[in-house]
Design a protein around this motif. Structure first.
Motif, PDB file in Angstrom:
ATOM      1  N   UNK A 234       1.009  -1.270  -0.019  1.00  0.00           N
ATOM      2  CA  UNK A 234      -0.089  -0.031   0.028  1.00  0.00           C
ATOM      3  C   UNK A 234       0.774   1.275  -0.242  1.00  0.00           C
ATOM      4  N   UNK A 235       1.964   1.211   0.755  1.00  0.00           N
ATOM      5  CA  UNK A 235       2.814   2.315   0.868  1.00  0.00           C
ATOM      6  C   UNK A 235       3.443   2.623  -0.654  1.00  0.00           C
ATOM      7  N   UNK A 236       3.768   1.690  -1.357  1.00  0.00           N
ATOM      8  CA  UNK A 236       4.602   1.816  -2.503  1.00  0.00           C
ATOM      9  C   UNK A 236       3.654   2.419  -3.599  1.00  0.00           C
ATOM     10  N   UNK A 237       2.403   1.711  -3.605  1.00  0.00           N
ATOM     11  CA  UNK A 237       1.240   2.223  -4.465  1.00  0.00           C
ATOM     12  C   UNK A 237       1.140   3.834  -4.116  1.00  0.00           C
ATOM     13  N   UNK A 238       0.978   4.245  -2.858  1.00  0.00           N
ATOM     14  CA  UNK A 238       0.408   5.680  -2.613  1.00  0.00           C
ATOM     15  C   UNK A 238       1.567   6.531  -2.892  1.00  0.00           C
ATOM     16  N   UNK A 239       2.818   6.238  -2.649  1.00  0.00           N
ATOM     17  CA  UNK A 239       4.174   6.849  -3.053  1.00  0.00           C
ATOM     18  C   UNK A 239       4.135   6.972  -4.511  1.00  0.00           C
ATOM     19  N   UNK A 240       4.084   6.022  -5.208  1.00  0.00           N
ATOM     20  CA  UNK A 240       4.045   5.862  -6.831  1.00  0.00           C
ATOM     21  C   UNK A 240       2.831   6.834  -7.313  1.00  0.00           C
ATOM     22  N   UNK A 317      12.545  -6.480   0.227  1.00  0.00           N
ATOM     23  CA  UNK A 317      12.671  -4.912   0.001  1.00  0.00           C
ATOM     24  C   UNK A 317      12.546  -4.343   1.463  1.00  0.00           C
ATOM     25  N   UNK A 318      11.498  -4.701   2.218  1.00  0.00           N
ATOM     26  CA  UNK A 318      11.224  -4.279   3.612  1.00  0.00           C
ATOM     27  C   UNK A 318      12.391  -4.840   4.564  1.00  0.00           C
ATOM     28  N   UNK A 319      12.794  -5.927   4.483  1.00  0.00           N
ATOM     29  CA  UNK A 319      13.811  -6.463   5.219  1.00  0.00           C
ATOM     30  C   UNK A 319      14.904  -5.776   5.246  1.00  0.00           C
ATOM     31  N   UNK A 320      15.343  -5.335   3.933  1.00  0.00           N
ATOM     32  CA  UNK A 320      16.707  -4.522   3.606  1.00  0.00           C
ATOM     33  C   UNK A 320      16.560  -3.119   4.217  1.00  0.00           C
ATOM     34  N   UNK A 321      15.477  -2.578   4.025  1.00  0.00           N
ATOM     35  CA  UNK A 321      15.052  -1.024   4.538  1.00  0.00           C
ATOM     36  C   UNK A 321      15.225  -1.397   6.229  1.00  0.00           C
ATOM     37  N   UNK A 322      14.544  -2.370   6.724  1.00  0.00           N
ATOM     38  CA  UNK A 322      14.696  -2.441   8.134  1.00  0.00           C
ATOM     39  C   UNK A 322      16.171  -2.711   8.569  1.00  0.00           C
TER      40      UNK A 322
END
Length: 445
Positions: A234-240, A317-322
């Motif tokens: 949802x975050x990627x969709x909103x940001x995009x 992607x989320x694990x790498x960001x974390x």
């Protein structure tokens, strides 16, 4: 016997299965019955199309609607279904229907194919996956038919509704609108856009997540995996959506001529479709370079594990960001929702992302050699689209050389199968070294 079983490990069987399906589909598309001109498709083009369909990519060297007969389109549709849900899912489902026993070896294959942590309840999950897929695609087909019937005869509208519902739920990106136009004729139509976006989203979040959402009424519990997938998606969709709206707002070739609603709807659609779907309402070559670069990032991240989509996946992607966030804050552990992520998952995420990056860079480099004279951003876009099994194109694919087509074929196959094989191999039990070397320090950054 043991050596033979060891050689035909689940990842190797999955790769061989995909290869066999592609070969069969390629052969059928070369038949005169498959094309409207009665000539059949050239071998390299049939191989490209069959690979694109089985790997649910959507990159095409010939227009699907203009080139193929009903038989040819049905071959493509079947390849999309088998490639999207997985041939082991279909084989198990039909075995259960016929009353046959599902062996433990088959359950292991399903565990690998669905990226599940255990074989417990795997057959029940397969039956539910097929049921989910059928219901969602059927509803999508009906809703699309209701809209298409105002533009074409009922039988054609029904066929278009079925084809595009299956194609978008499986994140394949194939369309039969004709002349490589995609859904540009419906760019300001919120009805069509929302239906297609919903199909893409449901197909891209993964069947494990769909199953947990279905069971939520009874369990009142959502796993850490599902929480991460839903939040990141949802975050990627909103940001995009926000950035595409800003980047294209004054572009006279894309958003500027549209109404306020049309601008928002088309931005929303183009933010979702790079998540490995591949259909489009805006003409991709007309987008600004900022939008193209953003879509390359979204295509590389892709969909979620156990879904019909590709890419390195939202969980990776989320694990790498974390991990980056933990390093910046000086924390030793990577945590999400009060849960610590094991180090082997962090290493696995890094390996998957690194392998994906290496594939995209390597393919782009090769294409700069075989497709000389083309813009580098176009080449990078095409390479990322093939790896992420997205199917969006800036116009390079129909004009590829034979060498370029072979490179993209390999990339689509690697994006759909190779990255999974890497993940499966990394998921095996780790062997402990009989000894450990002393630690050594190096400078980082």
């Amino acid at each position: 016997m043991n050596q033979k079983r060891k050689y035909w490990s689940p990842p190797r069987i999955l790769v061989a299965g995909f290869f066999l399906i592609i070969f069969m589909g390629s052969f059928l598309l070369t038949l005169p019955l498959a094309t409207k001109d009665g000539q059949g498709l050239a071998w390299i083009d049939s191989l490209f199309t069959a690979t694109s369909a089985t790997c649910v990519t959507g990159l095409v060297v010939v227009d699907t609607g203009d080139t193929f007969t009903l038989f040819g389109q049905m071959v493509i549709l079947i390849l999309i279904l088998v490639g999207g849900l997985g041939f082991m899912t279909f084989a198990t489902f039909f075995a259960v229907l016929l009353g046959k026993r599902v062996s433990f070896q088959d359950r292991l294959l399903l565990q690998e194919a669905l990226n599940k942590s255990s074989v417990e309840g795997i057959v029940s999950l397969v039956k539910r996956i097929v049921l989910f897929a059928f219901i969602i695609q059927a509803i999508g087909a009906i809703l699309l038919t209701i809209r298409f019937v105002s533009d074409m005869p009922l039988d054609r509208a029904l066929y278009f509704g079925i084809f595009h519902s299956i194609s978008n739920f499986n994140n394949a990106g194939f369309d039969i609108m004709g002349s490589f136009q995609g859904f540009t004729g419906y760019v300001s139509d919120p009805y069509v856009s929302i239906i297609l976006c919903t199909l893409i989203f449901l197909g891209g979040i993964g069947f494990i997540v769909l199953n947990e959402l279905y069971e939520y009424r009874q369990t009142k519990r959502i796993s850490l995996h599902s929480k991460m997938v839903l939040v990141v998606s949802i975050a990627l969709i909103l940001i995009g959506t926000i950035f595409l709206f800003l980047f294209e707002y004054t572009n006279p070739k894309t958003l500027q001529p549209l109404s306020g609603t049309g601008k928002v709807v088309s931005s929303f659609y183009q933010a979702i479709t790079p998540r490995t779907a591949g259909s489009n309402t805006l003409n991709i070559p007309d987008l600004t370079q900022s939008s193209i670069l953003l879509m390359i990032v979204l295509m590389f991240i892709g969909a979620s594990p156990g879904s019909t989509g590709g890419g390195i996946k939202t969980s990776t992607f989320s694990v790498l960001l974390g991990a980056v966030k933990s390093q910046i804050k000086g924390k030793e552990d990577v945590t999400f929702y009060r849960r610590r992520i094991p180090y082997d998952l962090i290493y696995r995420s890094l390996a998957v992302a690194s392998c994906g990056f290496a594939i995209v860079v390597g393919v782009a480099m090769l294409l700069t050699i075989t497709e000389k004279g083309n813009d580098f951003l176009m080449i990078l876009f095409e390479a990322t689209s093939a790896f992420g099994t997205v199917g969006l194109s800036m116009g390079l694919t129909p004009n590829l050389s034979i060498a370029g087509k072979m490179i993209i074929i390999f990339t689509m196959f690697a994006g759909r199968v190779g990255i999974l094989t890497i993940a499966f191999a990394l998921a095996q039990n780790r062997k402990r070294d009989p000894y450990r070397y002393p630690e050594g320090n190096i400078m980082i950054g």
